[in-house]
Every structure is written in C-alpha cells, then in structure tokens.
Design a protein around this motif. Sequence first.
Motif, PDB file in Angstrom:
ATOM      1  N   ARG A  41      -0.334 -21.743  -3.624  1.00 19.20           N
ATOM      2  CA  ARG A  41       0.562 -21.735  -2.468  1.00 19.20           C
ATOM      3  C   ARG A  41       1.987 -21.978  -2.951  1.00 19.20           C
ATOM      4  NH1 ARG A  41      -2.240 -26.482  -2.716  1.00 19.20           N
ATOM      5  NH2 ARG A  41      -0.991 -28.375  -2.775  1.00 19.20           N
ATOM      6  N   HIS A  70      -4.563  -8.081   1.275  1.00 20.52           N
ATOM      7  CA  HIS A  70      -4.291  -8.869   0.068  1.00 20.52           C
ATOM      8  C   HIS A  70      -4.765 -10.321   0.129  1.00 20.52           C
ATOM      9  CE1 HIS A  70      -1.836  -5.514  -1.285  1.00 20.52           C
ATOM     10  NE2 HIS A  70      -1.223  -5.531  -0.110  1.00 20.52           N
ATOM     11  N   ILE A  72      -3.407 -12.714   1.855  1.00 19.86           N
ATOM     12  CA  ILE A  72      -2.224 -13.578   1.925  1.00 19.86           C
ATOM     13  C   ILE A  72      -2.062 -14.061   3.361  1.00 19.86           C
ATOM     14  CG2 ILE A  72       0.280 -13.722   1.591  1.00 19.86           C
ATOM     15  CD1 ILE A  72      -1.405 -13.288  -0.999  1.00 19.86           C
ATOM     16  N   LEU A  93       3.262 -19.675   1.905  1.00 18.71           N
ATOM     17  CA  LEU A  93       2.259 -18.631   1.714  1.00 18.71           C
ATOM     18  C   LEU A  93       1.159 -19.142   0.795  1.00 18.71           C
ATOM     19  CD1 LEU A  93       4.243 -15.291   1.163  1.00 18.71           C
ATOM     20  CD2 LEU A  93       3.164 -16.148   3.248  1.00 18.71           C
ATOM     21  N   ASN A  95      -2.447 -17.598  -1.332  1.00 21.56           N
ATOM     22  CA  ASN A  95      -3.216 -16.431  -1.753  1.00 21.56           C
ATOM     23  C   ASN A  95      -4.696 -16.797  -1.738  1.00 21.56           C
ATOM     24  OD1 ASN A  95      -4.431 -14.273  -2.994  1.00 21.56           O
ATOM     25  ND2 ASN A  95      -3.086 -14.273  -4.798  1.00 21.56           N
ATOM     26  N   PHE A 101      -0.877 -11.957  -6.438  1.00 16.96           N
ATOM     27  CA  PHE A 101      -0.078 -11.185  -5.501  1.00 16.96           C
ATOM     28  C   PHE A 101       1.384 -11.505  -5.752  1.00 16.96           C
ATOM     29  CE2 PHE A 101       2.208 -10.650  -1.490  1.00 16.96           C
ATOM     30  CZ  PHE A 101       1.859  -9.346  -1.161  1.00 16.96           C
TER      31      PHE A 101
END
Length: 143
Positions: A41, A70, A72, A93, A95, A101
């Motif tokens: 993150r 993805h 995300i 964000l 992943n 990514f």
Amino acid sequence: MNVKIVNKSHHPLPQYQTPWSAGMDIRANLSAPVELKPLERKLIPTGLYIALPEGCEAQMRPRSGLAIKHGITLLNTPGTVDADYRGEIGIILVNLSTEPFVVHDGERICQMVIAAHEKVEWKLEESLDKTERGAGGFGHTGK
C-alpha cells in the motif's frame, strides 16, 4: 453546489465522465511512477485541496476498472474528507493482486463522491424497540 478547490497538479479538475455519474475521477499527481508490489500500500498524492460546505463530506472510492483488471483498490474505502480538512487529498492505494502495478502521473486512481451527512445527538435509553429481525446479525437468514 459550489466547492472551492486549489489544484496544485498539472491535471484537469476532477470531472464526471458521464452526465449521470455520481463520482468524479481523481488523478495521481506524481513526479515519477510509483510501483505497488502485491499486497503493498502507498499514499498517492493528488495535488488537490478542497473546502466543502458544512454538512458535506467527500467520499473517496475505488474505480471498478482498476479493481477488476488489476486488483487495485483503496485501503480505507470509502475514505472520508471532512468539510474542515484543508490539506492535500491523498489516496491510499493497495495492490490485492499477485502482480506488481505501476501508477503513472495523471492516471485516474479513484473517484470522489460528494455527500451530505447528518449530525447525531444521542438519546440514551435502557432498551430498544423490538423488530422482526431483532439481534440477528451476519448470516442470520441462512442464505
């Protein structure tokens, strides 16, 4: 509704993609690409600062395309920007995929929905009224 905004990025202001959209796309404001490894993150800057009216919040929500394609998403979804916050809007964000990514400058990373909210005044009671559901919680219907 008019909302004051300072845009320190070099990207367009948040905008609705269709006439009936509830959310406005928010873009990353980066000096270099940011890689998110699986389960990692990071806080992604936007270069945006807003002054919402009292009684409103900005909800930061994932973009469905990034989620399905993805993995995300936003770690604290929906993230809340309070009406009295004046700092830069940052997006956490994460992943959730098995592949790295890369977030690029100007990429649409989330959407922002402006919503009204109510203030609560608690009324202390000894018990609550009965309902058909009662205290039935998660999975209580067996479906």
